[in-house]
Every structure is written in structure tokens, then in C-alpha cells.
Design an enzyme around this catalytic site. Structure first.
Site, PDB file in Angstrom:
ATOM      1  N   THR A  24       0.835  -1.212   0.000  1.00  0.00           N
ATOM      2  CA  THR A  24       0.000   0.000   0.000  1.00  0.00           C
ATOM      3  C   THR A  24       0.868   1.260   0.000  1.00  0.00           C
ATOM      4  O   THR A  24       0.499   2.260  -0.616  1.00  0.00           O
ATOM      5  CB  THR A  24      -0.980   0.045   1.195  1.00  0.00           C
ATOM      6  OG1 THR A  24      -0.238  -0.057   2.409  1.00  0.00           O
ATOM      7  CG2 THR A  24      -2.004  -1.076   1.128  1.00  0.00           C
ATOM      8  N   PHE A  31      -7.414  -4.747  -0.366  1.00  0.00           N
ATOM      9  CA  PHE A  31      -8.825  -4.999  -0.664  1.00  0.00           C
ATOM     10  C   PHE A  31      -9.753  -3.976  -0.028  1.00  0.00           C
ATOM     11  O   PHE A  31     -10.778  -3.645  -0.571  1.00  0.00           O
ATOM     12  CB  PHE A  31      -9.229  -6.384  -0.176  1.00  0.00           C
ATOM     13  CG  PHE A  31      -8.990  -7.452  -1.189  1.00  0.00           C
ATOM     14  CD1 PHE A  31      -8.976  -7.152  -2.541  1.00  0.00           C
ATOM     15  CD2 PHE A  31      -8.800  -8.769  -0.798  1.00  0.00           C
ATOM     16  CE1 PHE A  31      -8.754  -8.134  -3.486  1.00  0.00           C
ATOM     17  CE2 PHE A  31      -8.583  -9.764  -1.733  1.00  0.00           C
ATOM     18  CZ  PHE A  31      -8.550  -9.448  -3.077  1.00  0.00           C
ATOM     19  N   ARG A  32      -9.352  -3.502   1.184  1.00  0.00           N
ATOM     20  CA  ARG A  32     -10.321  -2.689   1.918  1.00  0.00           C
ATOM     21  C   ARG A  32     -10.195  -1.200   1.688  1.00  0.00           C
ATOM     22  O   ARG A  32     -11.090  -0.456   2.065  1.00  0.00           O
ATOM     23  CB  ARG A  32     -10.131  -2.911   3.420  1.00  0.00           C
ATOM     24  CG  ARG A  32     -10.311  -4.323   3.845  1.00  0.00           C
ATOM     25  CD  ARG A  32      -9.129  -4.704   4.745  1.00  0.00           C
ATOM     26  NE  ARG A  32      -9.106  -6.130   4.961  1.00  0.00           N
ATOM     27  CZ  ARG A  32      -9.672  -6.725   5.974  1.00  0.00           C
ATOM     28  NH1 ARG A  32     -10.280  -6.030   6.886  1.00  0.00           N
ATOM     29  NH2 ARG A  32      -9.630  -8.027   6.108  1.00  0.00           N
ATOM     30  N   ILE A  99       0.584 -10.220  -6.088  1.00  0.00           N
ATOM     31  CA  ILE A  99       0.747 -10.570  -7.499  1.00  0.00           C
ATOM     32  C   ILE A  99       1.493  -9.454  -8.238  1.00  0.00           C
ATOM     33  O   ILE A  99       1.570  -9.475  -9.453  1.00  0.00           O
ATOM     34  CB  ILE A  99      -0.649 -10.792  -8.135  1.00  0.00           C
ATOM     35  CG1 ILE A  99      -1.535  -9.541  -7.955  1.00  0.00           C
ATOM     36  CG2 ILE A  99      -1.325 -12.016  -7.508  1.00  0.00           C
ATOM     37  CD1 ILE A  99      -2.883  -9.622  -8.671  1.00  0.00           C
ATOM     38  N   ASP A 100       2.027  -8.472  -7.465  1.00  0.00           N
ATOM     39  CA  ASP A 100       2.504  -7.242  -8.091  1.00  0.00           C
ATOM     40  C   ASP A 100       3.969  -7.250  -8.510  1.00  0.00           C
ATOM     41  O   ASP A 100       4.433  -6.331  -9.196  1.00  0.00           O
ATOM     42  CB  ASP A 100       2.237  -6.030  -7.174  1.00  0.00           C
ATOM     43  CG  ASP A 100       2.847  -6.188  -5.770  1.00  0.00           C
ATOM     44  OD1 ASP A 100       3.932  -6.790  -5.636  1.00  0.00           O
ATOM     45  OD2 ASP A 100       2.237  -5.697  -4.798  1.00  0.00           O
ATOM     46  N   HIS A 115      -0.162 -16.775  -5.025  1.00  0.00           N
ATOM     47  CA  HIS A 115      -1.337 -16.354  -5.800  1.00  0.00           C
ATOM     48  C   HIS A 115      -0.962 -15.951  -7.225  1.00  0.00           C
ATOM     49  O   HIS A 115      -1.748 -15.291  -7.907  1.00  0.00           O
ATOM     50  CB  HIS A 115      -2.074 -15.209  -5.089  1.00  0.00           C
ATOM     51  CG  HIS A 115      -2.759 -15.645  -3.832  1.00  0.00           C
ATOM     52  ND1 HIS A 115      -3.245 -14.774  -2.883  1.00  0.00           N
ATOM     53  CD2 HIS A 115      -3.039 -16.883  -3.361  1.00  0.00           C
ATOM     54  CE1 HIS A 115      -3.793 -15.457  -1.882  1.00  0.00           C
ATOM     55  NE2 HIS A 115      -3.669 -16.738  -2.146  1.00  0.00           N
ATOM     56  N   CYS A 123      -2.124 -19.465 -21.285  1.00  0.00           N
ATOM     57  CA  CYS A 123      -3.248 -20.190 -21.895  1.00  0.00           C
ATOM     58  C   CYS A 123      -3.817 -21.124 -20.837  1.00  0.00           C
ATOM     59  O   CYS A 123      -3.067 -21.850 -20.171  1.00  0.00           O
ATOM     60  CB  CYS A 123      -2.721 -20.988 -23.094  1.00  0.00           C
ATOM     61  SG  CYS A 123      -3.944 -22.142 -23.757  1.00  0.00           S
ATOM     62  N   CYS A 161      -3.081 -22.637 -29.627  1.00  0.00           N
ATOM     63  CA  CYS A 161      -4.147 -23.652 -29.611  1.00  0.00           C
ATOM     64  C   CYS A 161      -5.560 -23.062 -29.571  1.00  0.00           C
ATOM     65  O   CYS A 161      -6.533 -23.802 -29.518  1.00  0.00           O
ATOM     66  CB  CYS A 161      -3.963 -24.594 -28.413  1.00  0.00           C
ATOM     67  SG  CYS A 161      -4.363 -23.809 -26.832  1.00  0.00           S
ATOM     68  N   ASN A 224       1.475  -5.435  11.122  1.00  0.00           N
ATOM     69  CA  ASN A 224       0.242  -5.123  10.380  1.00  0.00           C
ATOM     70  C   ASN A 224      -0.404  -3.879  10.981  1.00  0.00           C
ATOM     71  O   ASN A 224      -0.241  -3.607  12.164  1.00  0.00           O
ATOM     72  CB  ASN A 224      -0.736  -6.307  10.466  1.00  0.00           C
ATOM     73  CG  ASN A 224      -1.732  -6.306   9.321  1.00  0.00           C
ATOM     74  OD1 ASN A 224      -1.329  -6.267   8.164  1.00  0.00           O
ATOM     75  ND2 ASN A 224      -3.006  -6.334   9.627  1.00  0.00           N
TER      76      ASN A 224
END
Ligand code: NAD
Length: 252
Positions: A24, A31-32, A99-100, A115, A123, A161, A224
Site C-alpha cells: 500500500t 482490498f479494503r 501478485i505485483d 497467488h 493459456c 491452440c 500489520n
């Protein structure tokens, strides 16, 4: 209670477990956060099955990816602190829910992305079932999709494909990647300190990782902004901003 800097100094097989909160301060909302991407896109719409079934969901998903890629975030002091610990030979791995790709940008080399990554697409086959990709192996940087969209396609297909192309991230309803989860569990079992940073520790099975480490004898430290359900199991809990706390606690 022992303080975080002391715990870090005493450990030499640290495993970091990171969530959206470590990024962040790089400008990527969790998410929040108000105004975050998930306040404008409904995550329930982006299940694996719905992605496979609906070209419309795939179009929306690419629009969201283009939005996420529009600004190029840089790693912050917390990502850099973990890279320094690895460089010093005291951190064995970063296990991340993110995922960044910012850990790699900061210089971390052993990064287990449970993740997946938003920097690549793959694919997933013509009609994958049971939340399991079934592709031909085609994989490219996400820019490949953006080039196809710019060329006028709205649902780019696999050039090898004809299968569906999807971001190489783990969607709701998608099986967790077995190899990455096995590697994460192994790292947690071998750790002498499990350091979780910026995770609400509410998403399972990922949030099992700190408990696996604790059960195997590691110390547990939690950094946190808010309390987490695992605070009561931790040896040290620090509530605050990851960049400030890690930047100060990791001096070398
Ligand atoms: P989460 O959004 O559920 O929780 C993030 C936690 O980080 C919160 O408890 C919050 O209080 C804390 N936090 C926020 N900013 C912080 C800061 N600067 N310093 C310290 N703590 C801070 O995220 P999660 O637990 O990682 O799990 C949710 C899912 O969201 C994961 O599956 C992840 O893949 C996905 N996600 C990833 C990204 C990313 O890649 N950057 C961004 C959003 C969501």
C-alpha cells in the site's frame, strides 16, 4: 516482550510472509482501502468459472488489468528491507500473496508467489474445469495482451491452440498452485522466524503458513496496521506501517 529488531537479529532462517499491506505504501490499494480497485470491481464476478464461461467477464478483467498497469509502482522500504536480509544471508524466502512483482523489483531472489503474478498471462485451455487451468503451456508478459487489445481484439486467444488467455494469477475458485504451496510449506517448516507483513491473515489456506512455521518451532512476528486473528499466537506483534517498521528494524 522481545522487540522485533532483537528477534530479527537472533534469527538466521527468516521466512517473510507478505500480503497486500506491504504494497500500500507503494500506492497499490489493498482490498479494503477506500477507492481501491475492488471497490469498483466486484471480486465475486471474477471467479475462475465465470471467467471461463463469459467473454464479458474476460473483457472486464482486461480493463481492470489495464487500470492496474496504468501507474508503475516502485518497491518501498519494507520490500527493500527484506531484500537486504536475503542479501545478508539471513532470509531464506519471501512467500507472498501479492501478485505485483514488487519483491523482485526490490532485489529479492527467492520469492514464492502463492497467488501467481499479474505480470504474465497464460493459456488455460478451451474449457478448463474444476478451477484448474488446462492450457498448452503458452505464457507471455501481460503486455502481449495489451498489444492485442490495442490492435482491436477484445478477447485475445492463445495463438498456439485457440485456448482462453488468463492472467497468471490465482482467481477465486481456482486451485492453488501445488508446487508453490509445497515450497511455501517447506520454507515455513525450515524457518526459525516467520515474519508476516501486511496481511489480514484471513485468507486460507495461505494464512496457514504462519501457523505451520509456529508448530514446527519457529518464532512468529506479525507486522500489520490492524489486529489479526493470529496476534495471540505471535511472539511479537507490531501494529503500524510496514515501511516505517521494517525500514527501522532492519538496519544492515
Ligand atoms: P488484505 O487486503 O486482506 O489485508 C491487508 C492488511 O494489510 C490489512 O489488515 C491492513 O490493515 C494491512 N495494511 C495495509 N496497509 C499497511 C501498511 N502500510 N503497513 C502494514 N499493514 C498494512 O490482504 P491480504 O491478507 O494480502 O489478502 C487478500 C488478497 O488480496 C490476497 O489474496 C492478495 O493476493 C490480494 N491482493 C494483492 C495485492 C497486491 O498484489 N499488491 C493487492 C490487493 C489484493
Amino acid at each position: 516482550m522481545t522487540d522485533l529488531a532483537e528477534l530479527l537479529q537472533a534469527a538466521d532462517r527468516i521466512v517473510a510472509f507478505t500480503g497486500a499491506g506491504i504494497s500500500t505504501e507503494s500506492g497499490i490499494p489493498d482490498f479494503r482501502s477506500p477507492g481501491g480497485v475492488w471497490t469498483r470491481y466486484d471480486p465475486r464476478e471474477f471467479t475462475f468459472d465465470r471467467y471461463v464461461e463469459s467473454a464479458d467477464v474476460r473483457r472486464k478483467s482486461w480493463a481492470m488489468r489495464e487500470e492496474l498497469f496504468a501507474h508503475r509502482p516502485a518497491p518501498n522500504a519494507a520490500h527493500r528491507a527484506l531484500a537486504r536480509l536475503e542479501e545478508a544471508g539471513r532470509l531464506s524466502a519471501v512467500v507472498t500473496q501479492n501478485i505485483d512483482g514488487l519483491h523482485q523489483d526490490a532485489g529479492s531472489r527467492t520469492v514464492i508467489e502463492i497467488h501467481g503474478t499479474m505480470r504474465e498471462v497464460e493459456c488455460i485451455g478451451l474449457r478448463p474445469a474444476y478451477g484448474t487451468p488446462d492450457g498448452c503451456g503458452f505464457r507471455q508478459g501481460t503486455e502481449w495482451v495489451f498489444a492485442r487489445l490495442a490492435a482491436g481484439e477484445d478477447d485475445p486467444r492463445c495463438p498456439e491452440c485457440g485456448g482462453i488467455i488468463k492472467s497468471a494469477t490465482i482467481s477465486f475458485g481456482q486451485m492453488m498452485p501445488a508446487q508453490a504451496m509445497d515450497d511455501a510449506v517447506q520454507q515455513a517448516q525450515d524457518a526459525d522466524l516467520l515474519l508476516t507483513i501486511g496481511s489480514s491473515l484471513q485468507v486460507y489456506p495461505a494464512a496457514d503458513i504462519p501457523l505451520i512455521a509456529k508448530d514446527a518451532g519457529a518464532r512468529l512476528a506479525i507486522v500489520n496496521r490492524e489486529p489479526t486473528p493470529l496476534d495471540g499466537f505471535a511472539d511479537v506483534v507490531v501494529h503500524g506501517s510496514a515501511g516505517e517498521i521494517l525500514g527501522a528494524a532492519v538496519v544492515s
